[in-house]
Design a protein around this motif. Structure first.
Motif, PDB file in Angstrom:
ATOM      1  N   ASP A  57       0.823  -1.211   0.000  1.00 19.51           N
ATOM      2  CA  ASP A  57       0.000   0.000   0.000  1.00 19.51           C
ATOM      3  C   ASP A  57       0.860   1.264   0.000  1.00 19.51           C
ATOM      4  N   GLU A  58       0.206   2.399   0.078  1.00 19.98           N
ATOM      5  CA  GLU A  58       0.912   3.687  -0.020  1.00 19.98           C
ATOM      6  C   GLU A  58       1.873   3.921   1.138  1.00 19.98           C
ATOM      7  N   LEU A  62       2.658  -4.531   3.311  1.00 19.51           N
ATOM      8  CA  LEU A  62       2.257  -5.614   2.423  1.00 19.51           C
ATOM      9  C   LEU A  62       0.884  -6.160   2.796  1.00 19.51           C
ATOM     10  N   GLY A  63       0.146  -6.592   1.775  1.00 21.00           N
ATOM     11  CA  GLY A  63      -1.113  -7.267   2.001  1.00 21.00           C
ATOM     12  C   GLY A  63      -1.328  -8.331   0.937  1.00 21.00           C
ATOM     13  N   MET A  64      -2.030  -9.404   1.284  1.00 20.62           N
ATOM     14  CA  MET A  64      -2.431 -10.404   0.305  1.00 20.62           C
ATOM     15  C   MET A  64      -3.878 -10.782   0.562  1.00 20.62           C
ATOM     16  N   LEU A  65      -4.719 -10.596  -0.453  1.00 20.32           N
ATOM     17  CA  LEU A  65      -6.148 -10.820  -0.343  1.00 20.32           C
ATOM     18  C   LEU A  65      -6.590 -11.850  -1.374  1.00 20.32           C
ATOM     19  N   LEU A  81      -4.135   1.453  -6.398  1.00 24.94           N
ATOM     20  CA  LEU A  81      -3.564   1.722  -5.081  1.00 24.94           C
ATOM     21  C   LEU A  81      -3.871   3.168  -4.709  1.00 24.94           C
ATOM     22  N   GLU A  82      -4.838   3.323  -3.836  1.00 24.22           N
ATOM     23  CA  GLU A  82      -5.232   4.673  -3.427  1.00 24.22           C
ATOM     24  C   GLU A  82      -6.089   4.573  -2.176  1.00 24.22           C
ATOM     25  N   GLY A  83      -6.182   5.677  -1.469  1.00 24.89           N
ATOM     26  CA  GLY A  83      -7.062   5.739  -0.307  1.00 24.89           C
ATOM     27  C   GLY A  83      -6.658   4.833   0.834  1.00 24.89           C
ATOM     28  N   GLY A  84      -5.387   4.451   0.881  1.00 24.81           N
ATOM     29  CA  GLY A  84      -4.924   3.597   1.970  1.00 24.81           C
ATOM     30  C   GLY A  84      -5.123   2.121   1.731  1.00 24.81           C
ATOM     31  N   GLY A  85      -5.354   1.726   0.474  1.00 27.38           N
ATOM     32  CA  GLY A  85      -5.548   0.306   0.203  1.00 27.38           C
ATOM     33  C   GLY A  85      -5.612   0.032  -1.285  1.00 27.38           C
ATOM     34  N   LEU A  86      -6.332  -1.030  -1.656  1.00 25.67           N
ATOM     35  CA  LEU A  86      -6.489  -1.457  -3.037  1.00 25.67           C
ATOM     36  C   LEU A  86      -7.961  -1.300  -3.417  1.00 25.67           C
ATOM     37  N   ARG A  87      -8.207  -0.497  -4.459  1.00 27.28           N
ATOM     38  CA  ARG A  87      -9.589  -0.190  -4.832  1.00 27.28           C
ATOM     39  C   ARG A  87      -9.978  -0.939  -6.105  1.00 27.28           C
ATOM     40  N   CYS A  88     -11.129  -1.597  -6.063  1.00 30.03           N
ATOM     41  CA  CYS A  88     -11.644  -2.309  -7.227  1.00 30.03           C
ATOM     42  C   CYS A  88     -12.124  -1.294  -8.270  1.00 30.03           C
TER      43      CYS A  88
END
Length: 441
Positions: A57-58, A62-65, A81-88
């Motif tokens: 993220d910004e 690390l993250g894994m979903l 990658l925006e807003g503090g995470g991953l946006r669909c």
């Protein structure tokens, strides 16, 4: 020889498969740190038949979903990658590294829908240039304090490659010390001064004898297999003359890694990680006991052999592994080039995507494979019964592990092989800045 049912038991890795449930109790490599470099650190990952998205993220976390968006199943690997995470990109639903839904912007103002949404997320950690993930239930085990995990970043280098076959036959090639005398036979010995970064091309420790010469001329090794707290230790002896023995010590770290010598200065720690039942990646950490690793040279050597982004060997079954009759007659036993990973790839992929072990006939030199399969079956059965299995360790236990010793050398002292390799390992550690510091603790 085993039955078809037993073969399925030890090879299949889906979420409900017995071996798959076992492997989910351990950390699994999912990407090289290098794969998240660049302006968009997002990567699709397929592991043990499941699909995930790995991202940074910004803030650099690390993250894994799970890869499918929980709204309507769109592919989060294309997320922003925006807003503090991953946006669909489909409807703007936003997820952080823990799978928490932060926003559902297409919903009416005041909607509480996002508070009821949770995307499956998995623990991830970086170790020595590899990102590991944990898919199991409960707390993940600790990482043993092996050389590859405790050496400074300057002294390790990580890489990977794709094998188009089942993970188990890929792993078993590393538990077979005898094959190197044929599969990796070179008819001429290169200068060992030019062997940096190349496996089986340097000299054995305590000698100027090229390992290629040892393997070529002494093809009937004596193999000893010992149980250890981490798995198995294999000691392979080739008697060069009445007073001189070549000693090679390799290790199997349960459930699916091995630690082997690359040269007198480096070891290789390698995992065989299922993509699904029919494909796997090998991930390797090269650890130097002398100076810092020349990462640029190591990477350049390997990028001549592997294509990004999937780390596919440039010599593969679609081009007959680069097979050349002329080369097979004059240079290498296989006729498939100088990269031993290609030799291994041909050997294991030619068995089929899942080897039919009902047709195999194991010999004396396969004792390591036999011993490993017994441990694997026992661990699968223990998992089915809800019992403990090897290497599910906590942090206190992790600190009791070291090494494991991995030596390729020539014993001229007349001492017992175990005495020789233990002394050789201790000598290498005493002469290594970072390893000597650990000895002093």
């Amino acid at each position: 020889m085993i039955s078809a049912e037993q073969n399925d038991l030890i090879t299949r890795v889906g979420p409900e498969a017995p071996a798959g449930k076992l492997l989910r109790r351990y950390w699994q490599p999912v990407a090289l740190t290098d794969e998240l470099a660049g302006e968009r650190p997002v990567r699709a990952v397929r592991l043990m038949g499941q699909d995930f998205v790995l991202f940074r993220d910004e803030k650099g976390e690390l993250g894994m979903l799970d890869r499918d968006c929980p709204h309507r199943g769109a592919d989060l690997a294309y997320g922003r990658l925006e807003g503090g995470g991953l946006r669909c990109p489909f409807h703007g639903w936003l997820f952080d590294t823990k799978g928490t839904c932060l926003e559902t912007p297409a919903e009416p103002v005041g909607s509480k829908l996002c508070t009821r949404i949770k995307q499956s997320a998995y623990p991830v950690v970086e170790k020595s240039g590899i990102i590991f993930a944990y898919l199991g239930e409960g707390e993940p085990p600790a990482f043993p304090e092996f050389d590859c995990f405790v050496a400074p970043d300057s002294h390790v280098f990580a890489f990977k490659g794709l094998f188009e076959c089942n993970w188990l036959q890929a792993l078993e090639v590393g538990i077979d010390p005898a094959h190197a005398s044929y599969l990796h036979r070179f008819f001429e010995d290169e200068s060992t001064d030019e062997s940096y970064g190349k496996q089986f091309r340097g000299a054995s420790a305590d000698s100027q004898i090229p390992i290629t010469k040892v393997l070529r001329e002494y093809d009937r090794p004596e193999i000893k297999v010992d149980s250890t707290d981490y798995g198995l230790r294999l000691t392979t002896l080739r008697e060069l003359n009445e007073n001189t023995t070549h000693v090679r010590v390799t290790n199997v770290v349960f459930p699916q890694a091995f630690v082997i010598p690359m040269s007198s200065e480096m070891t290789i720690s390698q995992w065989h990680v299922p993509v699904d039942d029919h494909n796997c990646y090998w991930y390797a950490i090269f650890t130097s006991f002398t100076g810092p690793v020349n990462k640029e040279q190591m990477r350049e050597q390997r990028l001549k052999l592997y294509e990004l982004p999937d780390y596919t060997s440039r010599q593969n079954k679609r081009n007959n592994y680069g097979y050349s009759v002329a080369e097979q007659n004059t240079q290498t036993y296989t006729g498939m080039g100088m990269d031993i990973n290609v030799h291994d790839q041909w050997a294991i992929e030619s068995q089929g995507t899942i080897q039919d072990r009902t047709r195999e006939h194991l010999g004396t030199t396969d004792k390591g494979i036999i011993a490993y399969r017994r441990i694997l079956v026992d661990a699968i059965e223990r998992t089915q019964a809800g019992d403990s299995v090897p290497m599910l360790i906590d942090q206190a236990q992790a600190a009791t592990f070291s090494g494991p010793p991995s030596i390729d050398g020539v014993n001229t002292s007349g001492s017992e092989p175990e005495t020789y390799w233990r002394e050789a390992d201790l000598k290498r550690r005493r002469e290594s800045t970072w390893a000597a510091a650990r000895l002093a603790k």
